[in-house]
Design a protein around this motif. Structure first.
Motif, PDB file in Angstrom:
ATOM      1  N   UNK A   1       0.797  -1.219   0.000  1.00 25.01           N
ATOM      2  CA  UNK A   1       0.000   0.000   0.000  1.00 25.01           C
ATOM      3  C   UNK A   1       0.837   1.281   0.000  1.00 25.01           C
ATOM      4  N   UNK A   2       1.949   1.297   0.698  1.00 27.07           N
ATOM      5  CA  UNK A   2       2.779   2.503   0.755  1.00 27.07           C
ATOM      6  C   UNK A   2       3.345   2.823  -0.622  1.00 27.07           C
ATOM      7  N   UNK A   3       3.798   1.784  -1.309  1.00 29.54           N
ATOM      8  CA  UNK A   3       4.315   1.993  -2.670  1.00 29.54           C
ATOM      9  C   UNK A   3       3.195   2.495  -3.574  1.00 29.54           C
ATOM     10  N   UNK A   4       2.002   1.933  -3.393  1.00 28.76           N
ATOM     11  CA  UNK A   4       0.851   2.373  -4.189  1.00 28.76           C
ATOM     12  C   UNK A   4       0.548   3.844  -3.930  1.00 28.76           C
ATOM     13  N   UNK A   5       0.655   4.257  -2.673  1.00 25.00           N
ATOM     14  CA  UNK A   5       0.426   5.667  -2.350  1.00 25.00           C
ATOM     15  C   UNK A   5       1.423   6.570  -3.036  1.00 25.00           C
ATOM     16  N   UNK A   6       2.675   6.160  -3.074  1.00 24.95           N
ATOM     17  CA  UNK A   6       3.694   6.969  -3.742  1.00 24.95           C
ATOM     18  C   UNK A   6       3.461   7.021  -5.252  1.00 24.95           C
ATOM     19  N   UNK A   7       3.093   5.869  -5.836  1.00 27.92           N
ATOM     20  CA  UNK A   7       2.899   5.832  -7.290  1.00 27.92           C
ATOM     21  C   UNK A   7       1.659   6.620  -7.700  1.00 27.92           C
ATOM     22  N   UNK A   8       0.540   6.404  -6.998  1.00 29.84           N
ATOM     23  CA  UNK A   8      -0.723   7.026  -7.403  1.00 29.84           C
ATOM     24  C   UNK A   8      -0.851   8.482  -6.948  1.00 29.84           C
ATOM     25  N   UNK A   9      -0.215   8.802  -5.814  1.00 31.41           N
ATOM     26  CA  UNK A   9      -0.387  10.147  -5.254  1.00 31.41           C
ATOM     27  C   UNK A   9       0.890  10.987  -5.334  1.00 31.41           C
ATOM     28  N   UNK A  10       1.994  10.432  -4.848  1.00 37.90           N
ATOM     29  CA  UNK A  10       3.219  11.204  -4.741  1.00 37.90           C
ATOM     30  C   UNK A  10       3.855  11.544  -6.076  1.00 37.90           C
ATOM     31  N   UNK A  11       4.010  10.549  -6.946  1.00 43.61           N
ATOM     32  CA  UNK A  11       4.681  10.787  -8.231  1.00 43.61           C
ATOM     33  C   UNK A  11       3.930  11.829  -9.082  1.00 43.61           C
ATOM     34  N   UNK A  12       2.598  11.711  -9.268  1.00 45.14           N
ATOM     35  CA  UNK A  12       1.895  12.751 -10.049  1.00 45.14           C
ATOM     36  C   UNK A  12       2.029  14.143  -9.440  1.00 45.14           C
ATOM     37  N   UNK A  13       1.967  14.224  -8.107  1.00 45.39           N
ATOM     38  CA  UNK A  13       2.068  15.527  -7.461  1.00 45.39           C
ATOM     39  C   UNK A  13       3.452  16.123  -7.658  1.00 45.39           C
ATOM     40  N   UNK A  14       4.498  15.318  -7.517  1.00 48.01           N
ATOM     41  CA  UNK A  14       5.864  15.839  -7.675  1.00 48.01           C
ATOM     42  C   UNK A  14       6.149  16.243  -9.118  1.00 48.01           C
ATOM     43  N   UNK A  15       5.677  15.448 -10.064  1.00 49.84           N
ATOM     44  CA  UNK A  15       5.863  15.817 -11.471  1.00 49.84           C
ATOM     45  C   UNK A  15       5.113  17.113 -11.799  1.00 49.84           C
ATOM     46  N   UNK A  16       3.908  17.245 -11.257  1.00 49.44           N
ATOM     47  CA  UNK A  16       3.143  18.482 -11.482  1.00 49.44           C
ATOM     48  C   UNK A  16       3.848  19.666 -10.842  1.00 49.44           C
ATOM     49  N   UNK A  17       4.424  19.469  -9.654  1.00 43.10           N
ATOM     50  CA  UNK A  17       5.147  20.545  -8.978  1.00 43.10           C
ATOM     51  C   UNK A  17       6.345  21.004  -9.796  1.00 43.10           C
ATOM     52  N   UNK A  18       7.027  20.062 -10.442  1.00 44.48           N
ATOM     53  CA  UNK A  18       8.215  20.393 -11.229  1.00 44.48           C
ATOM     54  C   UNK A  18       7.879  21.057 -12.560  1.00 44.48           C
ATOM     55  N   UNK A  19       6.791  20.644 -13.189  1.00 46.36           N
ATOM     56  CA  UNK A  19       6.518  21.069 -14.566  1.00 46.36           C
ATOM     57  C   UNK A  19       5.518  22.219 -14.689  1.00 46.36           C
ATOM     58  N   UNK A  20       4.702  22.445 -13.667  1.00 47.10           N
ATOM     59  CA  UNK A  20       3.678  23.492 -13.783  1.00 47.10           C
ATOM     60  C   UNK A  20       4.295  24.864 -13.970  1.00 47.10           C
ATOM     61  N   UNK A  21       5.336  25.180 -13.220  1.00 51.15           N
ATOM     62  CA  UNK A  21       5.944  26.512 -13.302  1.00 51.15           C
ATOM     63  C   UNK A  21       6.507  26.821 -14.692  1.00 51.15           C
ATOM     64  N   UNK A  22       7.398  25.984 -15.253  1.00 52.95           N
ATOM     65  CA  UNK A  22       7.928  26.321 -16.584  1.00 52.95           C
ATOM     66  C   UNK A  22       6.865  26.339 -17.675  1.00 52.95           C
ATOM     67  N   UNK A  23       5.899  25.424 -17.613  1.00 50.98           N
ATOM     68  CA  UNK A  23       4.861  25.396 -18.645  1.00 50.98           C
ATOM     69  C   UNK A  23       3.920  26.603 -18.523  1.00 50.98           C
ATOM     70  N   UNK A  24       3.596  26.996 -17.297  1.00 49.87           N
ATOM     71  CA  UNK A  24       2.705  28.145 -17.096  1.00 49.87           C
ATOM     72  C   UNK A  24       3.366  29.438 -17.523  1.00 49.87           C
ATOM     73  N   UNK A  25       4.664  29.566 -17.249  1.00 55.09           N
ATOM     74  CA  UNK A  25       5.364  30.817 -17.520  1.00 55.09           C
ATOM     75  C   UNK A  25       5.747  30.992 -18.982  1.00 55.09           C
ATOM     76  N   UNK A  26       5.411  30.014 -19.811  1.00 57.21           N
ATOM     77  CA  UNK A  26       5.604  30.218 -21.257  1.00 57.21           C
ATOM     78  C   UNK A  26       4.696  31.340 -21.739  1.00 57.21           C
ATOM     79  N   UNK A  27       3.469  31.367 -21.231  1.00 62.02           N
ATOM     80  CA  UNK A  27       2.492  32.376 -21.652  1.00 62.02           C
ATOM     81  C   UNK A  27       2.172  33.389 -20.551  1.00 62.02           C
TER      82      UNK A  27
END
Length: 583
Positions: free
Chosen positions: A44-70
């Motif tokens: 379950x802990x690994x599932x939490x990281x895969x389903x919750x943690x990984x998407x959140x961290x990727x979004x945290x990393x990519x939202x800023x550069x993609x948003x600031x294009x425009x």
């Protein structure tokens, strides 16, 4: 309106450091994975990281550069905080679904998880529309990141096509509902002013966090042109050099910070001081918030008018003693300088806001009728409390100001005149802007005529707390005095109520003014004096009743948003659940 505008800063906060948000994401993902994903998923802990943690961290990393294009305003800290906020929502839904599966002894259902992914897609879109760029095509990709990565990670566990069809359809429903909500709430501002409130919000955040002047573009779009009087009183030494200037622009030094005319007194003083020697005073003319300059560049028209008035100035060494006239709440300290009158109006100890332009303009006309060549009428702006009201035409106070002005002018024009002496002194700010004092600090002028000494104190601040004026005056070794503020709004960024004496040490202020008065008395010397008024043409300001209209529009938006938001959420949930049932 400035108080209301600046009060919105109370809802802003500094995003925590990126690493702090990421750590919180990891911790929350582990906790939710261990407690929610049961009866259907192993490790379950690994599932939490895969389903919750990984998407959140990727979004945290990519939202800023993609948003600031425009757009702008999306830092990595804000991007990570947005991802964490979205994760909290997903986690809550996941926990609820986990509790249901535990008590019903069934496998974990991903319906709630899918619903939460769709919801955060819509919420992230609204946040980015508000803080980054007001364009759906430009925010749709960065807004979708956490939902997109969540769906991709879910594919590791569930490969049923219906789940992903539900995710796509529910995302479309929630995003559409959110977009309808945004445009519905924004409609009153667009209809009234032709500009979007979301553009204003973005510029407001950029100004408070980065000092950006982009908010001026919003004000310039809604502004209109006026012709504003600029009064100049000049004191000249026997050698022909200027000892002091009193420049009174009949516009309002707002709305906030360095935006528009927020720092007008300091700008006027700085430019005119660079053109000639002498201390420049910039007290507050009779003007309300509708006369805020839309951009700082408009101050150049004020300065140009002051220079024209100064060039054609006619001087005399004749002046009268000062006198004080009272009418109702109004107290006017007046003095005839040459063939014109210089008047300072206060309502203290009654709390008031600005004096409307038309009230002051009418009072100036009364002085002209009485025989004065020119009349300078200053709003001392020296006694208030939060949300005090302005003095508007037709009110009792407005008539009191007009009557007191007429009475004072008549008396001054009939009084004996004599040679004039002037002494001046100044101090830099004794506290910061956040503590209520602008860049000009404190400036003092002592006028002596026929043995009488009158002190005029100007503090670069936005009004004063009740009672402070009286405490200052009673300490001064002169025959009469008045304390004024410039009404600078450079002190108003985090708060609309930041008055002189509210945060600074009042005893220190009083002792500083006492010392300045002593210095000004020692500086007394014969001068000649002149007064002239020039019209600054085509000055762009907010415009008549724009402040009231902005305030009422903002209130309407807030009032209508709650009920409509509830209706939109209920409709979106109902439609989404119907889709889930059908598919």
């Amino acid at each position: 309106m400035e108080e209301q505008l600046a009060s919105y800063a109370d809802y802003l906060f500094e995003a925590p450091d990126f690493k702090v948000s990421i750590a919180a994401i990891v911790l929350l993902s582990v906790i939710v994975g261990a407690t929610a994903f049961t009866n259907g998923l192993k490790e379950d802990i690994i599932a939490g990281m895969i389903l919750l943690g990984v998407p959140a961290m990727l979004a945290a990393l990519l939202t800023s550069p993609l948003s600031n294009i425009f757009g702008n305003n999306v830092t990595f800290n804000r991007s990570a905080l947005m991802a964490l906020f979205s994760l909290v929502i997903i986690s809550l839904v996941s926990e609820i679904a986990g509790i249901i599966s535990y008590f019903t002894n069934t496998h974990y259902l991903f319906t709630g998880f899918i619903l939460a992914l769709s919801l955060v897609f819509a919420l992230r879109m609204m946040i980015l529309l508000g803080i980054s760029v007001n364009s759906l095509p430009k925010v749709i990709i960065p807004a979708s990141l956490q939902t997109l990565f969540g769906g991709l990670c879910l594919f590791y566990y569930i490969k049923t096509p219906e789940i992903y069809l539900d995710l796509i359809v529910s995302s479309i429903i929630f995003v559409t509902a959110a977009f309808v909500f945004v445009r519905y709430v924004d409609y009153p501002m667009v209809k009234s002013f032709g500009v979007s409130s979301f553009d204003f919000i973005q510029d407001f955040i950029a100004h408070l966090t980065d000092g950006s002047p982009d908010m001026e573009e919003f004000f310039e779009k809604i502004g209109e042109s006026i012709d504003a009087p600029v009064s100049v009183v000049s004191f000249k030494k026997p050698d022909g050099s200027i000892k002091a200037l009193i420049v009174t622009p009949y516009v309002h030094p707002g709305p906030m910070g360095e935006i528009g005319g927020g720092n007008l007194p300091a700008i006027v003083s700085r430019v005119l001081s660079s053109c000639q020697e002498g201390l420049v005073f910039v007290p507050h003319g009779t003007a309300y918030h509708d006369f805020n300059l839309v951009t700082a560049e408009e101050s150049e028209k004020i300065i140009s008018a002051a220079k024209i008035a100064l060039q054609r100035m006619e001087y005399s060494d004749s002046a009268t003693k000062s006198l004080r006239v009272e009418c109702g709440n109004t107290k006017i300290l007046g003095q005839r300088l040459n063939d014109s009158v210089f008047l300072v109006s206060t309502q203290a100890p009654t709390s008031t806001e600005d004096i409307e332009f038309s009230v002051g303009f009418t009072a100036m006309a009364e002085s002209r009728v009485a025989g004065a060549k020119y009349a300078t009428i200053i709003d001392a702006h020296n006694c208030t409390e939060p949300f005090a009201t302005a003095i508007e035409p037709g009110t009792r106070d407005s008539y009191n100001i007009i009557r007191a002005t007429a009475n004072a002018s008549k008396q001054l024009l009939s009084m004996e005149s004599g040679p004039i002496k002037l002494g001046v002194a100044s101090s830099p700010p004794i506290c910061t802007r956040l503590e209520g004092m602008g860049d000009l600090g404190i400036r003092v002028a002592i006028i002596e005529v026929l043995g009488q000494r009158t002190a005029y104190i100007v503090i670069d601040g936005n009004n004063m707390i009740t009672g402070l004026r009286e405490r200052i005056i009673e300490k001064l070794p002169v025959d009469d005095a008045e304390v004024m503020t410039t009404d600078t709004h450079v002190v108003n960024t985090l708060s609309g109520a930041n008055y002189v004496g509210q945060k600074l040490d009042c005893d220190h202020l009083i002792s500083t003014i006492e010392n300045l008065v002593d210095k000004a008395i020692n500086d007394l010397e014969p001068v000649s004096v002149g007064m002239d008024i020039e019209i600054a043409e085509d000055v762009r300001v907010f415009g008549s009743h724009k402040i009231a209209k902005l305030a009422s529009t903002a209130n309407a938006m807030v009032a209508m948003s709650g009920a409509f938001a509830a209706a939109v959420i209920i409709a979106a949930l109902s439609l989404t659940l119907l889709v889930f049932i059908l598919f």
